[in-house]
Design a protein around this motif. Sequence first.
Motif, short mmCIF file in Angstrom:
data_model
loop_
_atom_site.label_atom_id
_atom_site.label_comp_id
_atom_site.label_asym_id
_atom_site.label_seq_id
_atom_site.Cartn_x
_atom_site.Cartn_y
_atom_site.Cartn_z
N LYS A 5 0.85 -1.19 0.00
CA LYS A 5 0.00 0.00 0.00
C LYS A 5 0.88 1.23 0.00
N GLU A 6 0.33 2.32 -0.47
CA GLU A 6 1.04 3.60 -0.43
C GLU A 6 1.37 3.92 1.03
N PRO A 7 2.52 4.54 1.28
CA PRO A 7 2.93 4.83 2.67
C PRO A 7 1.89 5.58 3.49
N GLU A 8 1.27 6.60 2.92
CA GLU A 8 0.28 7.36 3.69
C GLU A 8 -0.97 6.55 3.98
N VAL A 9 -1.34 5.68 3.05
CA VAL A 9 -2.50 4.80 3.25
C VAL A 9 -2.20 3.81 4.37
N ARG A 10 -1.01 3.23 4.33
CA ARG A 10 -0.62 2.26 5.36
C ARG A 10 -0.52 2.93 6.73
N LYS A 11 0.07 4.09 6.77
CA LYS A 11 0.21 4.83 8.02
C LYS A 11 -1.16 5.12 8.63
N GLN A 12 -2.10 5.55 7.79
CA GLN A 12 -3.45 5.84 8.27
C GLN A 12 -4.16 4.58 8.73
N GLU A 13 -3.93 3.48 8.04
CA GLU A 13 -4.51 2.19 8.43
C GLU A 13 -4.01 1.78 9.81
N ILE A 14 -2.73 1.95 10.05
CA ILE A 14 -2.16 1.62 11.36
C ILE A 14 -2.77 2.52 12.43
N LEU A 15 -2.84 3.80 12.14
CA LEU A 15 -3.41 4.77 13.08
C LEU A 15 -4.87 4.45 13.40
N ASP A 16 -5.65 4.20 12.38
CA ASP A 16 -7.07 3.89 12.58
C ASP A 16 -7.27 2.61 13.38
N THR A 17 -6.49 1.60 13.06
CA THR A 17 -6.60 0.32 13.78
C THR A 17 -6.17 0.49 15.23
N ALA A 18 -5.10 1.21 15.44
CA ALA A 18 -4.63 1.44 16.82
C ALA A 18 -5.70 2.15 17.64
N LEU A 19 -6.31 3.17 17.08
CA LEU A 19 -7.32 3.91 17.84
C LEU A 19 -8.56 3.06 18.10
N LYS A 20 -8.91 2.23 17.14
CA LYS A 20 -10.04 1.32 17.35
C LYS A 20 -9.73 0.39 18.53
#
Length: 186
Positions: A5-20
């Motif tokens: 995945k694109e770096p920004e997409v992956r970073k946001q995915e990690i962030l969203d999952t962490a917050l969940k």
Amino acid sequence: MRVTKEPEVRKQEILDTALKLFGENGYEKTSISDIAKAIGIAQGLCYRYFPSKEALFDSAIEQYADVLLEQFAGIEKNKYKTLRQVIEGMPATVEERDKKYYSVFHGEENKKFHDQLSLKVCEKLVPLVEELLLCARQKGEIQFDDIQTAAVFCVYGQLGILLSDDLTEEDKSKRIREFLIFALRL
């Protein structure tokens, strides 16, 4: 099979999952390993974007504060309104309960996170309020010179009321508006 995945997409995915997961399990009970497992990636990939769990959470606070600031900034664009009209029309909060990170920052066990978020939003709001006060001074609505101190007081001074559990949102808004109008002599 590896998914790139694109770096920004992956970073946001990690962030969203962490917050969940922080919202569901609490910050202390969530590890980087848990976050990686939930996404289906290697733990090291999380560390590529965030050097620690704390850095990940700091990024989340920064991001959510930016979302809230955008909503505040969008409220008042009309340069023809007086400062009093702006204050009378301002909401105490722009957060909506169903927003993406709301439960993480407002859960009973996450008061510390909410307080950190409140301080970050205040930090970001001060320049916006300075701009409003400068405009009001240029129009002759206020007469004081120290705009920066007034802006800091207007923003941070609300926290005691905003963080109170004893008042309704309506009461908070009313008290803040009335005090700002009094303090600014509008």
